[in-house]
Write a protein that holds these residues in place. Structure first.
Motif, PDB file in Angstrom:
ATOM      1  N   ASN A  58      28.368  18.736  40.626  1.00  0.00           N
ATOM      2  CA  ASN A  58      29.198  19.788  40.101  1.00  0.00           C
ATOM      3  C   ASN A  58      30.534  20.235  40.920  1.00  0.00           C
ATOM      4  O   ASN A  58      30.542  19.450  42.070  1.00  0.00           O
ATOM      5  CB  ASN A  58      28.069  20.853  39.802  1.00  0.00           C
ATOM      6  N   ILE A  64      23.625  16.831  40.294  1.00  0.00           N
ATOM      7  CA  ILE A  64      23.268  17.455  39.058  1.00  0.00           C
ATOM      8  C   ILE A  64      22.693  16.319  38.056  1.00  0.00           C
ATOM      9  O   ILE A  64      22.243  16.723  36.996  1.00  0.00           O
ATOM     10  CB  ILE A  64      24.150  18.272  38.431  1.00  0.00           C
ATOM     11  N   ASP A 107      20.250  19.994  36.889  1.00  0.00           N
ATOM     12  CA  ASP A 107      20.835  21.056  37.696  1.00  0.00           C
ATOM     13  C   ASP A 107      19.849  21.860  38.421  1.00  0.00           C
ATOM     14  O   ASP A 107      19.407  22.696  37.858  1.00  0.00           O
ATOM     15  CB  ASP A 107      22.078  21.571  37.372  1.00  0.00           C
ATOM     16  N   ALA A 110      20.977  25.356  38.664  1.00  0.00           N
ATOM     17  CA  ALA A 110      21.344  26.065  37.403  1.00  0.00           C
ATOM     18  C   ALA A 110      20.699  27.400  37.535  1.00  0.00           C
ATOM     19  O   ALA A 110      19.650  27.661  37.934  1.00  0.00           O
ATOM     20  CB  ALA A 110      21.173  25.258  36.151  1.00  0.00           C
ATOM     21  N   GLU A 114      21.582  29.271  31.930  1.00  0.00           N
ATOM     22  CA  GLU A 114      21.637  27.583  31.770  1.00  0.00           C
ATOM     23  C   GLU A 114      20.822  26.663  31.708  1.00  0.00           C
ATOM     24  O   GLU A 114      20.949  25.977  30.586  1.00  0.00           O
ATOM     25  CB  GLU A 114      22.588  27.167  33.128  1.00  0.00           C
ATOM     26  N   LYS A 115      19.528  26.922  32.303  1.00  0.00           N
ATOM     27  CA  LYS A 115      18.385  26.167  31.990  1.00  0.00           C
ATOM     28  C   LYS A 115      17.751  26.503  30.532  1.00  0.00           C
ATOM     29  O   LYS A 115      17.402  25.543  29.899  1.00  0.00           O
ATOM     30  CB  LYS A 115      17.254  26.691  33.066  1.00  0.00           C
ATOM     31  N   LEU A 120      24.003  22.328  29.764  1.00  0.00           N
ATOM     32  CA  LEU A 120      24.359  21.596  30.731  1.00  0.00           C
ATOM     33  C   LEU A 120      23.658  20.320  30.971  1.00  0.00           C
ATOM     34  O   LEU A 120      24.454  19.308  30.958  1.00  0.00           O
ATOM     35  CB  LEU A 120      24.019  22.508  31.944  1.00  0.00           C
TER      36      LEU A 120
END
Length: 185
Positions: A58, A64, A107, A110, A114-115, A120
């Protein structure tokens, strides 16, 4: 997001150790794989000085995602550890067939949002697969094999690649796993 590709001698200093720590967190801590590896550091017999890695980072330079690329002309995960996934067929051995293993698009830092979205990881996974295939193009690779959970097969198909199974799914540590054979021509 940036991608770095190459063997350890072609990667920035210290990145191989960061990758081993990342893999430990993903495969041992998160996925619960029982691997014979030192605490905090995941490597196996297929991680050699000439092994090729594709690493996603990232903007903060944190790993990631990763994939490991192995020629099938040397020992590789499917041939040595999971040949039963090929339904009795011999593991391939050709300079035009390589294996992707230790594939992860997670990631570890994250945010919860986001998870939850999961978007992502799919972007990273798609990018890693494309970067891996682009790297292998220099070797005129026509086919890629993987040992994968069923979700990876869906990802590969979703990206438009022709993929078929080497045999029916086999339970490994309680999870169905398959040998994916990907035509990248």
């Amino acid at each position: 997001m940036e991608f770095l590709s190459g063997s350890p001698r072609n990667l920035p200093s210290g990145l191989e150790n960061e990758l081993a720590a990342y893999r430990y967190k993903v495969f041992v801590e998160k996925l619960g794989w029982e691997l014979n590896t030192p605490i905090g550091y995941e490597r196996d017999q297929f991680d050699k000085p000439d092994t090729v890695y594709v690493i996603a980072r990232n903007s903060r330079k944190e790993i990631i995602g990763c994939s490991r690329l192995l020629p099938t002309t040397e020992p590789y995960l499917l041939s040595e550890v999971f040949p039963e996934l090929l339904n009795g067929n011999h593991p391939p051995s050709s300079p035009y067939i390589w294996e992707i293993s230790r594939f992860s698009a997670l990631d570890l830092n994250a945010s919860a949002l986001e998870k939850q979205r999961g978007s992502l990881s799919s972007v990273v996974a798609a990018g890693l697969l494309k970067e891996s295939i682009n790297y292998l193009a220099q070797y005129n690779v026509k086919t890629i094999v993987t040992v994968s959970p069923l979700a990876v097969e869906r990802l590969i198909k979703g990206l438009g690649y022709k993929v078929h199974r080497g045999g029916p799914p086999v339970l490994v540590d309680g999870h169905p796993v398959i040998a994916c054979i990907i035509d990248v021509r």
